[in-house]
Design a protein around this motif. Structure first.
Motif, PDB file in Angstrom:
ATOM      1  N   LYS A  97       0.846  -1.196   0.000  1.00 44.28           N
ATOM      2  CA  LYS A  97       0.000   0.000   0.000  1.00 44.28           C
ATOM      3  C   LYS A  97       0.880   1.245   0.000  1.00 44.28           C
ATOM      4  O   LYS A  97       1.797   1.377   0.808  1.00 44.28           O
ATOM      5  CB  LYS A  97      -0.880   0.007   1.242  1.00 44.28           C
ATOM      6  CG  LYS A  97      -1.854   1.181   1.284  1.00 44.28           C
ATOM      7  CD  LYS A  97      -2.599   1.250   2.599  1.00 44.28           C
ATOM      8  CE  LYS A  97      -3.811   0.380   2.574  1.00 44.28           C
ATOM      9  NZ  LYS A  97      -4.673   0.578   3.747  1.00 44.28           N
ATOM     10  N   CYS A  98       0.585   2.173  -0.913  1.00 44.95           N
ATOM     11  CA  CYS A  98       1.301   3.451  -0.992  1.00 44.95           C
ATOM     12  C   CYS A  98       1.143   4.200   0.327  1.00 44.95           C
ATOM     13  O   CYS A  98       0.035   4.336   0.849  1.00 44.95           O
ATOM     14  CB  CYS A  98       0.748   4.286  -2.147  1.00 44.95           C
ATOM     15  SG  CYS A  98       1.476   5.935  -2.259  1.00 44.95           S
ATOM     16  N   THR A  99       2.260   4.695   0.866  1.00 43.62           N
ATOM     17  CA  THR A  99       2.205   5.408   2.143  1.00 43.62           C
ATOM     18  C   THR A  99       1.641   6.820   1.993  1.00 43.62           C
ATOM     19  O   THR A  99       1.303   7.449   2.986  1.00 43.62           O
ATOM     20  CB  THR A  99       3.599   5.482   2.809  1.00 43.62           C
ATOM     21  OG1 THR A  99       4.504   6.155   1.951  1.00 43.62           O
ATOM     22  CG2 THR A  99       4.129   4.110   3.142  1.00 43.62           C
ATOM     23  N   LYS A 100       1.518   7.298   0.763  1.00 43.90           N
ATOM     24  CA  LYS A 100       0.986   8.650   0.546  1.00 43.90           C
ATOM     25  C   LYS A 100      -0.519   8.643   0.283  1.00 43.90           C
ATOM     26  O   LYS A 100      -1.265   9.362   0.928  1.00 43.90           O
ATOM     27  CB  LYS A 100       1.720   9.324  -0.612  1.00 43.90           C
ATOM     28  CG  LYS A 100       1.313  10.768  -0.826  1.00 43.90           C
ATOM     29  CD  LYS A 100       2.174  11.432  -1.882  1.00 43.90           C
ATOM     30  CE  LYS A 100       1.789  12.891  -2.042  1.00 43.90           C
ATOM     31  NZ  LYS A 100       2.585  13.532  -3.079  1.00 43.90           N
ATOM     32  N   CYS A 101      -0.963   7.818  -0.680  1.00 46.20           N
ATOM     33  CA  CYS A 101      -2.379   7.881  -1.067  1.00 46.20           C
ATOM     34  C   CYS A 101      -3.180   6.625  -0.718  1.00 46.20           C
ATOM     35  O   CYS A 101      -4.398   6.625  -0.816  1.00 46.20           O
ATOM     36  CB  CYS A 101      -2.511   8.185  -2.558  1.00 46.20           C
ATOM     37  SG  CYS A 101      -2.161   6.785  -3.646  1.00 46.20           S
ATOM     38  N   GLY A 102      -2.499   5.536  -0.344  1.00 46.01           N
ATOM     39  CA  GLY A 102      -3.208   4.320   0.051  1.00 46.01           C
ATOM     40  C   GLY A 102      -3.523   3.350  -1.073  1.00 46.01           C
ATOM     41  O   GLY A 102      -4.102   2.299  -0.839  1.00 46.01           O
ATOM     42  N   LYS A 103      -3.149   3.679  -2.314  1.00 45.09           N
ATOM     43  CA  LYS A 103      -3.391   2.770  -3.449  1.00 45.09           C
ATOM     44  C   LYS A 103      -2.615   1.471  -3.219  1.00 45.09           C
ATOM     45  O   LYS A 103      -1.462   1.491  -2.799  1.00 45.09           O
ATOM     46  CB  LYS A 103      -2.922   3.441  -4.754  1.00 45.09           C
ATOM     47  CG  LYS A 103      -2.977   2.567  -5.980  1.00 45.09           C
ATOM     48  CD  LYS A 103      -4.393   2.421  -6.481  1.00 45.09           C
ATOM     49  CE  LYS A 103      -4.399   1.665  -7.801  1.00 45.09           C
ATOM     50  NZ  LYS A 103      -5.741   1.339  -8.222  1.00 45.09           N
ATOM     51  N   GLU A 104      -3.258   0.339  -3.477  1.00 46.16           N
ATOM     52  CA  GLU A 104      -2.610  -0.953  -3.293  1.00 46.16           C
ATOM     53  C   GLU A 104      -2.092  -1.506  -4.620  1.00 46.16           C
ATOM     54  O   GLU A 104      -2.720  -1.348  -5.658  1.00 46.16           O
ATOM     55  CB  GLU A 104      -3.573  -1.949  -2.645  1.00 46.16           C
ATOM     56  CG  GLU A 104      -3.900  -1.572  -1.223  1.00 46.16           C
ATOM     57  CD  GLU A 104      -4.742  -2.603  -0.502  1.00 46.16           C
ATOM     58  OE1 GLU A 104      -5.148  -3.620  -1.105  1.00 46.16           O
ATOM     59  OE2 GLU A 104      -5.005  -2.388   0.699  1.00 46.16           O
ATOM     60  N   PRO A 162       0.834   3.665  -8.960  1.00 45.56           N
ATOM     61  CA  PRO A 162       0.130   3.972 -10.205  1.00 45.56           C
ATOM     62  C   PRO A 162      -0.844   5.143 -10.079  1.00 45.56           C
ATOM     63  O   PRO A 162      -1.240   5.735 -11.072  1.00 45.56           O
ATOM     64  CB  PRO A 162      -0.619   2.679 -10.540  1.00 45.56           C
ATOM     65  CG  PRO A 162      -0.706   1.941  -9.254  1.00 45.56           C
ATOM     66  CD  PRO A 162       0.471   2.360  -8.423  1.00 45.56           C
ATOM     67  N   ALA A 163      -1.208   5.515  -8.854  1.00 43.50           N
ATOM     68  CA  ALA A 163      -2.148   6.615  -8.660  1.00 43.50           C
ATOM     69  C   ALA A 163      -1.441   7.963  -8.492  1.00 43.50           C
ATOM     70  O   ALA A 163      -1.865   8.959  -9.063  1.00 43.50           O
ATOM     71  CB  ALA A 163      -3.037   6.342  -7.448  1.00 43.50           C
ATOM     72  N   PHE A 207       6.102   2.257   0.055  1.00 46.17           N
ATOM     73  CA  PHE A 207       4.958   1.383   0.317  1.00 46.17           C
ATOM     74  C   PHE A 207       5.118   0.679   1.660  1.00 46.17           C
ATOM     75  O   PHE A 207       6.218   0.534   2.169  1.00 46.17           O
ATOM     76  CB  PHE A 207       4.885   0.285  -0.776  1.00 46.17           C
ATOM     77  CG  PHE A 207       4.553   0.817  -2.136  1.00 46.17           C
ATOM     78  CD1 PHE A 207       3.266   0.786  -2.622  1.00 46.17           C
ATOM     79  CD2 PHE A 207       5.548   1.343  -2.950  1.00 46.17           C
ATOM     80  CE1 PHE A 207       2.968   1.276  -3.894  1.00 46.17           C
ATOM     81  CE2 PHE A 207       5.257   1.833  -4.219  1.00 46.17           C
ATOM     82  CZ  PHE A 207       3.974   1.791  -4.679  1.00 46.17           C
ATOM     83  N   ASN A 208       3.991   0.225   2.189  1.00 51.15           N
ATOM     84  CA  ASN A 208       3.961  -0.666   3.341  1.00 51.15           C
ATOM     85  C   ASN A 208       3.333  -1.965   2.893  1.00 51.15           C
ATOM     86  O   ASN A 208       2.409  -1.954   2.073  1.00 51.15           O
ATOM     87  CB  ASN A 208       3.117  -0.088   4.492  1.00 51.15           C
ATOM     88  CG  ASN A 208       3.813   1.059   5.187  1.00 51.15           C
ATOM     89  OD1 ASN A 208       5.014   1.020   5.441  1.00 51.15           O
ATOM     90  ND2 ASN A 208       3.061   2.093   5.493  1.00 51.15           N
ATOM     91  N   GLU A 209       3.796  -3.086   3.440  1.00 54.06           N
ATOM     92  CA  GLU A 209       3.209  -4.370   3.105  1.00 54.06           C
ATOM     93  C   GLU A 209       1.873  -4.495   3.817  1.00 54.06           C
ATOM     94  O   GLU A 209       1.736  -4.163   4.989  1.00 54.06           O
ATOM     95  CB  GLU A 209       4.129  -5.517   3.506  1.00 54.06           C
ATOM     96  CG  GLU A 209       3.636  -6.843   3.007  1.00 54.06           C
ATOM     97  CD  GLU A 209       4.675  -7.948   3.133  1.00 54.06           C
ATOM     98  OE1 GLU A 209       4.391  -9.044   2.615  1.00 54.06           O
ATOM     99  OE2 GLU A 209       5.728  -7.736   3.728  1.00 54.06           O
ATOM    100  N   VAL A 210       0.855  -4.982   3.083  1.00 51.72           N
ATOM    101  CA  VAL A 210      -0.464  -5.217   3.660  1.00 51.72           C
ATOM    102  C   VAL A 210      -0.460  -6.634   4.200  1.00 51.72           C
ATOM    103  O   VAL A 210      -0.104  -7.573   3.495  1.00 51.72           O
ATOM    104  CB  VAL A 210      -1.570  -5.043   2.586  1.00 51.72           C
ATOM    105  CG1 VAL A 210      -2.929  -5.389   3.154  1.00 51.72           C
ATOM    106  CG2 VAL A 210      -1.562  -3.626   2.048  1.00 51.72           C
ATOM    107  N   GLU A 211      -0.848  -6.785   5.439  1.00 50.47           N
ATOM    108  CA  GLU A 211      -0.839  -8.125   6.064  1.00 50.47           C
ATOM    109  C   GLU A 211      -2.159  -8.825   5.915  1.00 50.47           C
ATOM    110  O   GLU A 211      -3.167  -8.275   5.770  1.00 50.47           O
ATOM    111  CB  GLU A 211      -0.460  -7.996   7.524  1.00 50.47           C
ATOM    112  CG  GLU A 211       0.945  -7.492   7.665  1.00 50.47           C
ATOM    113  CD  GLU A 211       1.379  -7.397   9.121  1.00 50.47           C
ATOM    114  OE1 GLU A 211       0.809  -8.102   9.965  1.00 50.47           O
ATOM    115  OE2 GLU A 211       2.281  -6.621   9.389  1.00 50.47           O
TER     116      GLU A 211
END
Length: 46
Positions: A14-21, A35-36, A42-46
């Protein structure tokens, strides 16, 4: 924290700025810029 160009492995990030996965389906795939918004962190989504 994975950044653009790294190969962090399969998973969803997940992008740390806008949240796009972004989903990587292969361990050899490189993480793209968001891409957004183009942000490189990014942070890894668990």
């Amino acid at each position: 924290m994975p950044n653009t160009g790294q190969q962090p492995g399969k998973g969803t990030y997940k992008c740390t700025k806008c949240g796009k996965e972004v989903e990587l389906k292969d361990d050899k795939e490189r993480l793209p810029g968001c891409p957004a918004c183009g942000f490189p962190e990014f942070n890894e989504v668990e």
